[in-house]
Design an enzyme around this catalytic site. Structure first.
Site, short mmCIF file in Angstrom:
data_model
loop_
_atom_site.label_atom_id
_atom_site.label_comp_id
_atom_site.label_asym_id
_atom_site.label_seq_id
_atom_site.Cartn_x
_atom_site.Cartn_y
_atom_site.Cartn_z
CG HIS A 178 63.48 28.53 21.38
ND1 HIS A 178 62.52 28.17 20.45
CD2 HIS A 178 62.79 28.83 22.52
CE1 HIS A 178 61.32 28.28 21.00
NE2 HIS A 178 61.47 28.65 22.24
CG HIS A 204 61.98 28.53 26.08
ND1 HIS A 204 61.49 29.71 25.56
CD2 HIS A 204 62.71 28.88 27.18
CE1 HIS A 204 61.90 30.74 26.31
NE2 HIS A 204 62.64 30.26 27.29
CG ASP A 206 57.43 25.43 24.58
OD1 ASP A 206 58.55 25.84 24.93
OD2 ASP A 206 56.63 26.12 23.93
CG HIS A 207 60.06 25.03 21.10
ND1 HIS A 207 59.64 25.35 19.82
CD2 HIS A 207 59.38 25.85 21.94
CE1 HIS A 207 58.74 26.33 19.89
NE2 HIS A 207 58.57 26.64 21.17
CG HIS A 214 61.77 33.62 22.18
ND1 HIS A 214 60.51 34.05 22.49
CD2 HIS A 214 61.93 32.40 22.80
CE1 HIS A 214 59.92 33.13 23.25
NE2 HIS A 214 60.76 32.14 23.45
CG HIS A 262 54.07 28.74 19.59
ND1 HIS A 262 53.91 29.76 20.48
CD2 HIS A 262 55.00 27.91 20.13
CE1 HIS A 262 54.73 29.58 21.52
NE2 HIS A 262 55.40 28.45 21.32
#
Length: 316
Positions: free
Chosen positions: A64, A66, A68-69, A142, A271
């Site tokens: 996805h 976001h 942090d990814h 999510h 995570h």
């Protein structure tokens, strides 16, 4: 195959954990690497390993959008251009929007990639098929669209029962290879040898399920069904389950329940929220193991081999 965890933290980097990134390394085919997510400083994490080389990365699967990814992705793509010796295609798979993100980042920074490159925006279903592997995706639950991935390896032929063939007077040679390929054969005397009579049961391929951020949902179980290894987020302890669900995350207990419902063989939790310091992380592992005993916790730079099933064990 090996799973190399490059970042195992949630949301933002900490002193103990970088943000999300996981490499699946194939020990054959020249050490090809598939990357799953690419959080900030992933390329720096790679520098601390001896097994992962950016030029060996052929596919990147983004769960996805976001930060942090994905915030490490433009830098990794740019640095890969300075790696010599490989000009193989690199494909990035991800949710709608990943193409715009990368095009804008590369254009604004005047980054030119010296290797073949493509971006595939995915939906649910078959994402990739080739070289005896299939990758499927499914939507998780999510706060923004987020996918989980299921990597399936094709079954391998069973072991040839050479002793039975020798009893039938068939000597080792080309006929053995034909039978192992599944072909029935006729001998000069008219006898028909059926390959199924001389092969043990096929060895199932391995299944690796790697989920993005999610709270409990049916698709997590479907993607993880009978998985050899299920990688599942465990952001919080279950005492914070309501808070976890509010932000589209899971507890260690929920990860374990998913693994149990899916009949997975092994669970790896990652995570992890930065609220859990070094001396507290065992609490998440203990919580998961109360529900699903064969659970491991990934730390940055953890390596987990994904072993092939043993044919002899399958016939017991």
């Amino acid at each position: 195959m090996e799973l190399h965890f490059l970042g195992t933290g949630a949301g933002m980097p900490s002193k103990e954990r970088n943000v999300s990134s996981l490499a699946l390394k194939f020990l054959q085919r020249g050490g090809e690497v598939w990357l799953f997510d690419c959080g900030e400083a992933t390329q720096h994490q790679i520098l601390h390993t001896s097994a992962i080389k950016p030029r060996k990365i052929t596919k990147i699967f983004i769960t996805h959008l976001h930060g942090d990814h994905i915030f490490g992705l433009p830098g990794l793509l740019g640095s890969r251009s300075f790696q010599s010796g490989e000009d193989s295609l690199l494909t990035v798979y991800g949710p709608p929007g990943i193409k715009d993100y990368l095009e804008i980042c590369l254009k604004v920074s005047s980054t030119y990639l010296t290797y073949p490159f493509e971006v595939v925006e995915i939906s649910e279903g078959l994402v990739f098929e080739g070289n005896g592997r299939r990758v499927y995706s499914g939507l998780l639950d999510h706060v923004i669209p987020c996918f989980g991935y299921r990597v399936e390896e094709s079954p391998q032929p069973g072991k040839l029962k050479a002793e039975l063939l020798q009893k039938r007077g068939v000597s080792p040679g080309p006929l053995y290879q034909e039978l192992k390929k599944g072909k029935d054969l006729s001998l000069p005397d008219g006898t028909v040898l059926k390959s199924k009579d001389f092969l043990s049961a096929p060895v199932p391929g391995r299944i690796i399920t790697i989920l993005g951020d999610t709270k409990t949902c049916d698709n997590a179980v479907k993607l993880g069904k009978d998985a050899t290894v299920l990688v599942h987020e465990a952001t919080f302890l279950h005492e914070l389950a309501e808070q976890a669900a509010e932000f589209g995350h899971s507890s260690a207990k929920i990860a374990a329940l998913t693994a149990r419902k899916a009949n997975a063989s092994a669970l790896i939790i990652n995570h992890i929220s930065s609220r859990y310091h070094k001396e507290q992380k065992h609490l998440l592992l203990e919580e998961a193991r109360e529900v699903f005993f064969n659970t491991s916790m990934a730390n940055d730079f953890s390596v987990f081999p994904v072993e092939k099933p043993v044919a002899a064990d399958l016939e017991k």
